[in-house]
Design a protein around this motif. Structure first.
Motif, short mmCIF file in Angstrom:
data_model
loop_
_atom_site.label_atom_id
_atom_site.label_comp_id
_atom_site.label_asym_id
_atom_site.label_seq_id
_atom_site.Cartn_x
_atom_site.Cartn_y
_atom_site.Cartn_z
N MET A 214 -3.56 -14.02 5.55
CA MET A 214 -2.69 -12.85 5.89
C MET A 214 -1.81 -13.01 6.99
SD MET A 214 -4.83 -9.64 4.47
CE MET A 214 -5.55 -9.21 3.01
N ASP A 215 -0.46 -12.90 6.83
CA ASP A 215 0.60 -13.14 7.94
C ASP A 215 0.23 -12.02 8.93
OD1 ASP A 215 1.45 -15.42 6.78
OD2 ASP A 215 3.04 -14.61 5.80
N ASP A 216 0.23 -10.68 8.35
CA ASP A 216 0.39 -9.58 9.47
C ASP A 216 -0.23 -8.50 8.81
OD1 ASP A 216 1.13 -8.12 11.54
OD2 ASP A 216 3.10 -7.50 10.71
N SER B 173 -1.52 -5.07 7.78
CA SER B 173 -1.04 -3.65 8.11
C SER B 173 -1.99 -2.56 8.66
CB SER B 173 -0.43 -3.03 6.86
OG SER B 173 -1.49 -2.81 5.82
N PRO B 174 -1.70 -1.85 9.40
CA PRO B 174 -2.65 -0.76 10.03
C PRO B 174 -3.48 -0.05 8.94
CG PRO B 174 -0.61 -0.73 11.23
CD PRO B 174 -0.39 -1.55 9.91
N ALA B 175 -2.95 -0.12 7.92
CA ALA B 175 -3.70 0.41 6.61
C ALA B 175 -4.62 -0.51 6.08
CB ALA B 175 -2.72 0.90 5.28
N MET B 176 -4.17 -1.84 6.00
CA MET B 176 -5.26 -2.53 5.71
C MET B 176 -6.62 -2.61 6.53
SD MET B 176 -6.84 -5.02 3.94
CE MET B 176 -5.74 -5.27 2.34
N ILE B 177 -6.23 -2.81 7.96
CA ILE B 177 -7.37 -2.68 8.89
C ILE B 177 -8.17 -1.33 8.78
CG2 ILE B 177 -7.97 -2.72 11.43
CD1 ILE B 177 -6.73 -5.15 10.36
N LYS B 178 -7.55 -0.28 8.62
CA LYS B 178 -8.15 1.09 8.36
C LYS B 178 -9.26 0.86 7.14
CE LYS B 178 -7.42 6.23 8.63
NZ LYS B 178 -6.34 6.96 8.82
N ALA B 179 -8.67 0.64 6.09
CA ALA B 179 -9.17 0.60 4.80
C ALA B 179 -10.40 -0.35 4.92
CB ALA B 179 -8.45 0.16 3.63
N SER B 180 -10.38 -1.53 5.42
CA SER B 180 -11.39 -2.53 5.47
C SER B 180 -12.48 -1.90 6.45
CB SER B 180 -10.69 -3.79 6.10
OG SER B 180 -9.99 -4.42 5.37
N LYS C 70 -18.71 -9.41 -2.91
CA LYS C 70 -17.67 -10.07 -3.04
C LYS C 70 -16.48 -8.87 -2.47
CE LYS C 70 -18.64 -13.85 -5.01
NZ LYS C 70 -18.85 -15.17 -4.30
N ILE C 71 -15.24 -9.45 -1.92
CA ILE C 71 -14.40 -8.44 -1.26
C ILE C 71 -13.10 -8.91 -1.87
CG2 ILE C 71 -13.29 -7.53 0.68
CD1 ILE C 71 -15.69 -8.37 2.26
N TYR C 72 -12.32 -8.03 -2.50
CA TYR C 72 -10.83 -8.11 -2.96
C TYR C 72 -10.12 -7.22 -1.84
CZ TYR C 72 -6.68 -7.90 -5.59
OH TYR C 72 -5.36 -7.91 -6.01
N ARG C 73 -9.19 -7.71 -1.36
CA ARG C 73 -8.27 -7.04 -0.47
C ARG C 73 -6.85 -7.11 -0.77
NH1 ARG C 73 -11.27 -10.42 2.74
NH2 ARG C 73 -13.02 -9.23 4.22
N ASP C 74 -5.88 -6.23 -1.05
CA ASP C 74 -4.55 -6.16 -1.42
C ASP C 74 -3.73 -5.38 -0.28
OD1 ASP C 74 -2.34 -6.71 -2.97
OD2 ASP C 74 -2.81 -5.15 -4.43
N ASP C 75 -2.96 -6.16 0.42
CA ASP C 75 -2.17 -5.28 1.17
C ASP C 75 -0.63 -5.45 0.90
OD1 ASP C 75 -1.62 -4.09 3.80
OD2 ASP C 75 -1.73 -5.76 4.97
N GLN C 76 -0.13 -4.37 0.53
CA GLN C 76 1.21 -4.46 0.04
C GLN C 76 2.17 -3.17 0.33
OE1 GLN C 76 1.58 -4.08 -4.39
NE2 GLN C 76 -0.51 -4.01 -4.45
N SER C 77 3.33 -3.01 0.07
CA SER C 77 4.36 -2.04 0.02
C SER C 77 4.71 -1.90 -1.30
CB SER C 77 5.41 -2.34 1.15
OG SER C 77 6.19 -1.03 1.05
N ALA D 216 -6.05 3.36 1.44
CA ALA D 216 -5.56 3.98 2.68
C ALA D 216 -3.98 3.53 2.64
CB ALA D 216 -6.17 3.29 3.96
N TRP D 217 -3.22 4.33 3.09
CA TRP D 217 -1.74 3.99 3.58
C TRP D 217 -1.34 4.83 4.62
CZ3 TRP D 217 -3.84 7.71 -0.12
CH2 TRP D 217 -3.22 9.01 -0.03
N THR D 218 -0.18 4.23 5.12
CA THR D 218 0.59 4.73 6.44
C THR D 218 1.50 5.69 5.66
OG1 THR D 218 0.13 2.62 7.41
CG2 THR D 218 1.88 4.25 8.44
N ASP D 219 0.96 7.19 6.05
CA ASP D 219 1.80 8.16 5.69
C ASP D 219 3.14 8.41 6.50
OD1 ASP D 219 2.24 10.14 3.38
OD2 ASP D 219 1.45 11.86 4.75
N MET D 220 4.03 9.28 5.98
CA MET D 220 5.12 9.58 6.89
C MET D 220 4.67 10.77 7.89
SD MET D 220 8.02 9.94 3.81
CE MET D 220 9.29 10.69 5.29
#
Length: 355
Positions: free
Chosen positions: A220-222, A224-231, A267-274, A303-307
């Protein structure tokens, strides 16, 4: 205080000249990670502090402080929600930042005792467990750890980390640690401290380890904060004796083993996207399919980064996404609808409008 929490995040476990002990015994969670140190009292605005941090290369911000009315969603909460997505509005593109915040040390006063900015939506709010020292188990939430919910009913804290009698680096200024207890082998290098101030940097260190793992091992290149929080939430271990999820333990205590490592039975599946979703009409869905045996557990975290919210509305959530699990026989389970710690069957009427 600042030296101690920094040591919890990334101390290398060395000893001061004249002290000898077991190397690494009191190292931080992410030993020798890079540190950008900031004097929070030296900044005029949150924007300036977070801009300077991200321009100095920081991707995680550890915050062992809080101020404001219990449970409130105020202007500082809105600022940190906005800065989770973009901490430097003066530069092109987004410069995201993971923010961990101590929940507060007011649990003795009961529920609704989390301080802003820990009551923001996008930050990771950290409560405290014991540390298996002085009779307080790491499976017990400390009495001082602040409780949720927020004023608008959102669940807080998000997760837990040991915060009672945590051993970490002692300040060079001995007067600053006057009266603090020391490990028997701590000499002048390490000292005990307690508070959610001590648990939040543990989560910051865990976020650093997780980030490095996702970049170097998972490509993963970068993240997201949502990915870190969700994980971290997904890998957290629920504590028995407390409502799960609940406003005392949140989603449980951090477990990097469960967060990172896979084997034949895990097993872990991760999906980090916009994803561009039609949040105005609520008509868009994003489906995923998983093959799970009937005797296997399945744990899914969204989890998502809300406005940034509006402080005067009484409700902080802006974009309302819903997680729904549909089994092969058509049984539906709604995200955040739980019964005795397990997802409950949804009659089709439940939707979480807050979290």
């Amino acid at each position: 205080h600042g030296t101690h929490v920094a040591g919890t995040v990334l101390g290398n476990g060395d000893w001061r000249p004249g002290d000898t002990g077991t190397d690494g015994k009191y190292s931080g969670i992410a030993p020798e990670a890079n540190l950008v140190a900031q004097d929070m009292y030296g900044y005029f605005t949150i924007s300036q502090a977070n801009r300077d941090a991200v321009r100095s290369g920081a991707t995680i911000s550890s915050n062992s402080w809080g101020a404001g009315y219990f449970g409130a969603y105020d202007a500082t909460c809105r600022a940190y929600d906005l800065h989770t997505r973009d901490s430097d509005g003066g530069s092109a593109g987004d410069q995201p930042m993971v923010f961990s915040f101590s929940a507060g040390n007011y649990g003795q006063y009961g529920s609704n005792t989390c301080n802003p900015p820990s009551t923001a939506k996008n930050v990771i709010t950290v409560g405290a467990t014991g540390n298996d020292k002085w009779g307080v188990s790491s499976n017990t939430v400390t009495g001082f750890s602040s409780r949720g919910p927020t004023d608008d009913g959102r669940l807080k804290p998000d997760i837990l980390m040991p915060g009672h009698q945590v051993a970490a680096a002692q300040s060079n200024d001995g007067n600053s640690n006057s009266g603090w207890y020391k490990p028997s082998d701590g000499k002048n290098s390490y000292v005990f401290a307690s508070g959610t101030s001590m648990s939040a940097p543990g989560v910051s260190g865990a976020a650093a380890v997780l980030t490095q793992y996702l970049v170097e091992e998972k490509g993963m290149d970068d993240p997201s904060p949502a990915m870190i929080k969700a994980s971290l939430i997904n890998g957290a271990r629920p504590l028995s004796g407390y409502e799960y999820p609940g406003n005392v333990q949140g989603w449980g205590t951090v477990s990097l083993v469960r967060t990172l490592f896979e084997d034949e039975t895990h097993k872990i599946y991760r999906d980090d996207q916009s994803v561009e979703l039609d949040t105005e009409t609520g008509s868009d869905t994003e489906p995923y399919w998983f093959m799970v045996e009937s005797d296997q557990p399945l744990k899914i975290t969204l989890a998502w980064t809300d406005m940034g919210g509006t402080t005067s509305t009484g409700k902080a959530l802006i974009n309302d996404l819903d997680l729904e699990i549909i089994s092969p026989n058509g049984t539906r389970y709604a995200g955040n609808l739980f019964d005795s710690g397990q997802s409950a069957v949804d009659s089709g009427t439940y939707q979480d409008r807050l979290n």
